[in-house]
Motif scaffolding. Structure first.
Motif, PDB file in Angstrom:
ATOM      1  N   GLN A 157     -75.795 -33.316  19.894  1.00  0.00           N
ATOM      2  CA  GLN A 157     -74.623 -33.885  20.551  1.00  0.00           C
ATOM      3  C   GLN A 157     -73.542 -34.394  19.586  1.00  0.00           C
ATOM      4  O   GLN A 157     -72.374 -34.497  19.953  1.00  0.00           O
ATOM      5  CB  GLN A 157     -75.056 -35.017  21.482  1.00  0.00           C
ATOM      6  CG  GLN A 157     -75.939 -34.530  22.625  1.00  0.00           C
ATOM      7  CD  GLN A 157     -76.220 -35.619  23.650  1.00  0.00           C
ATOM      8  OE1 GLN A 157     -75.345 -36.414  23.985  1.00  0.00           O
ATOM      9  NE2 GLN A 157     -77.452 -35.659  24.146  1.00  0.00           N
ATOM     10  N   THR A 161     -68.593 -33.207  16.197  1.00  0.00           N
ATOM     11  CA  THR A 161     -67.718 -34.076  16.989  1.00  0.00           C
ATOM     12  C   THR A 161     -66.748 -34.831  16.077  1.00  0.00           C
ATOM     13  O   THR A 161     -66.982 -34.975  14.875  1.00  0.00           O
ATOM     14  CB  THR A 161     -68.525 -35.106  17.805  1.00  0.00           C
ATOM     15  OG1 THR A 161     -69.295 -35.913  16.907  1.00  0.00           O
ATOM     16  CG2 THR A 161     -69.442 -34.410  18.790  1.00  0.00           C
ATOM     17  N   ARG A 167     -64.231 -34.681  11.441  1.00  0.00           N
ATOM     18  CA  ARG A 167     -65.230 -33.855  12.123  1.00  0.00           C
ATOM     19  C   ARG A 167     -66.569 -33.998  11.395  1.00  0.00           C
ATOM     20  O   ARG A 167     -66.703 -33.644  10.232  1.00  0.00           O
ATOM     21  CB  ARG A 167     -64.794 -32.389  12.152  1.00  0.00           C
ATOM     22  CG  ARG A 167     -65.623 -31.553  13.138  1.00  0.00           C
ATOM     23  CD  ARG A 167     -64.968 -30.224  13.434  1.00  0.00           C
ATOM     24  NE  ARG A 167     -63.672 -30.351  14.068  1.00  0.00           N
ATOM     25  CZ  ARG A 167     -63.490 -30.610  15.363  1.00  0.00           C
ATOM     26  NH1 ARG A 167     -64.539 -30.787  16.155  1.00  0.00           N
ATOM     27  NH2 ARG A 167     -62.267 -30.684  15.850  1.00  0.00           N
TER      28      ARG A 167
END
Length: 371
Positions: A157, A161, A167
Motif C-alpha cells: 500500500q 505513494t 515518491r
C-alpha cells in the motif's frame, strides 16, 4: 541488558535517542508516573562512562509498560524526542529480516513520530527509525513489524505513494550480506561492457566491428557531446555473459589506433558507489585497527565466566596485559575488558571469538572506545 527476573522480562522497554546528559533519575521520575518501575539502566561506554544514547526500563507490570509505550513514545526529554519499543531479546527475530521494511526517498521533514504514525496502521510495530546524522534526516528509514503479513501490507500500500511530495520506495529489508551477494551475482553474470580511451574518432559502427568477433551484439553506443563528437567512451551490450567476459579478457589493455583501451563490466551508479563504499570501509577499518585496537569490550558474558576463564580462552591470540570482568556485589555484570599487546592480536581475537559460545552465551565483542 541488566539481569531481570524472567517473570518481569515481558515488562521491559528499550528507550532510544536519549540526550547524552539524561540520567537514570530523570528516566525514573518520568516512567514511574505510569506505574512501579523495578529498575532502569542507561547503557554507557565501558571506558569513558559516557551515555550511548539508549536505556532499558523494567516495569513491575506489563500493562504499565504498554501504557508507557502508548502514551510516552516520542515525548521530548531534555530537548530530544525519545523512541520507545519493547526490549527484543530474540536475536533471531531482530536479525532474520522477517517483518522488516526499508523505506527511502523520505522528505527531510519526516521524523520518527511521523514515520510511526504512517506505518502503524498496517500492524504492530516492534521498532521504527528514521536514519539521521548531524545534518538531520538521511532520507531513509526502517520499520520492523511483528509479523511478515503486516510488512507485506505496508509494502503493497505504501510503495510508490507520495508523502510530502516525495515518491516513496518501500520494500523488504535486505541485509548487507544479501545486498553484497546480489551485486556479486550481477558481477558474475554481466552482459554489458564499458569501453574507454578509444579516442575521439570512434563511431558506433566502428566500435561494433571491433567487438563483434566475441559474440552477438544487441546494442552499441559511443557517447557523444552536443556537437556529435565522441567523448572517448561507450558501451557494448552482448546477448550472453560468455561473450562479454571474453571481450573484457581479450580487449582490456589492448592497443587500438595507438590507444590502450580500458574494457570492463558496465556498472550502474549504485553498484559503483557500493564498491567504492566497500573499499573505503575496508581502508577505514585498517586505519582504525592501526590507530586503536588493543582493547576489546566483551559483552553477554555467562555469569560463570571469570577473569581466569577469559584470559585462558583469549591467550591463544596473543599477549594479554589485562583482563577485567566487571562485577557488582561479587557477581559478574555480564561484560568485561581484554587488553592485548598489539592491534593485530586484538583483531584476530575479535574475528575468531565474536559470536562464539562461551559457557552458555554467544560473545558480543567490540573495540573499546577511547576517551
Amino acid at each position: 541488558m541488566m539481569n531481570v527476573d524472567p517473570k518481569y522480562r515481558q515488562a521491559s522497554l528499550y528507550v532510544g535517542d536519549l540526550h547524552e546528559e539524561v540520567t537514570e533519575d530523570v528516566l525514573f521520575r518520568k516512567f514511574n508516573t505510569v506505574g512501579p518501575v523495578l529498575s532502569i539502566r542507561i547503557c554507557r561506554d565501558l571506558v569513558t562512562g559516557c551515555s550511548l544514547g539508549y536505556a532499558y526500563v523494567n516495569f513491575l507490570h506489563e500493562a504499565d509498560a504498554q501504557k508507557a509505550l502508548d502514551t510516552m513514545n516520542f515525548d521530548i526529554v531534555q530537548g530530544k524526542s525519545i523512541r520507545l519499543m519493547w526490549s527484543q531479546r530474540d536475536a533471531y527475530l531482530r536479525k532474520s529480516g522477517i517483518g522488516n521494511v526499508f523505506i527511502k526517498n523520505l522528505d527531510k521533514s519526516i521524523d520518527n513520530k511521523t514515520l510511526y504514525e504512517h506505518f502503524s496502521a498496517f500492524g504492530k510495530i516492534l521498532s521504527s527509525k528514521v536514519m539521521s546524522d548531524d545534518q538531520g534526516s538521511r532520507g531513509y528509514a526502517f520499520v520492523h513489524f511483528q509479523n511478515q503479513a503486516a510488512a507485506d501490507r505496508a509494502i503493497e500500500q505504501m510503495d510508490g505513494t507520495l508523502l510530502k511530495d516525495c515518491r516513496l520506495f518501500v520494500g523488504r529489508f535486505k541485509s548487507r550480506k544479501d545486498r553484497e551477494a546480489e551485486l556479486q551475482n550481477k558481477a558474475n553474470e554481466f552482459t554489458n561492457v564499458y569501453i574507454k580511451n578509444f579516442g575521439y574518432g570512434m563511431t558506433d559502427d566502428a566500435l561494433k566491428e571491433v567487438f563483434s568477433r566475441y559474440g552477438k551484439i544487441l546494442s552499441v553506443k559511443v557517447m557523444t557531446d552536443a556537437s556529435g563528437n565522441s567523448k572517448g567512451f561507450g558501451f557494448v551490450s552482448f546477448d550472453s555473459h560468455e561473450a562479454a567476459k571474453k571481450a573484457v579478457e581479450e580487449m582490456n589493455g589492448k592497443n587500438v589506433n595507438g590507444q590502450l583501451l580500458f574494457v570492463g563490466r558496465a556498472q550502474k551508479k549504485a553498484e559503483r558507489q557500493a564498491e567504492l563504499k566497500q573499499k573505503f570501509e575496508q581502508m577505514r577499518q585498517e586505519r582504525f585497527w592501526r590507530r586503536r585496537g588493543e582493547k576489546l569490550y566483551v559483552k553477554n558474558l555467562d555469569e560463570t565466566i571469570d577473569e581466569e576463564n577469559l584470559r585462558r580462552v583469549f591467550s591463544s591470540f596473543g599477549s594479554i596485559s589485562r583482563v577485567k570482568v566487571m562485577q557488582e556485589g561479587g557477581r559478574s555484570k555480564g561484560f568485561g575488558l581484554i587488553c592485548f599487546s598489539s592491534p593485530d592480536e586484538a583483531a584476530k581475537a575479535m574475528a575468531a571469538m565474536n559470536g562464539r559460545i562461551l559457557g552458555s552465551k554467544p560473545l558480543n565483542i567490540a573495540v573499546a572506545q577511547r576517551p
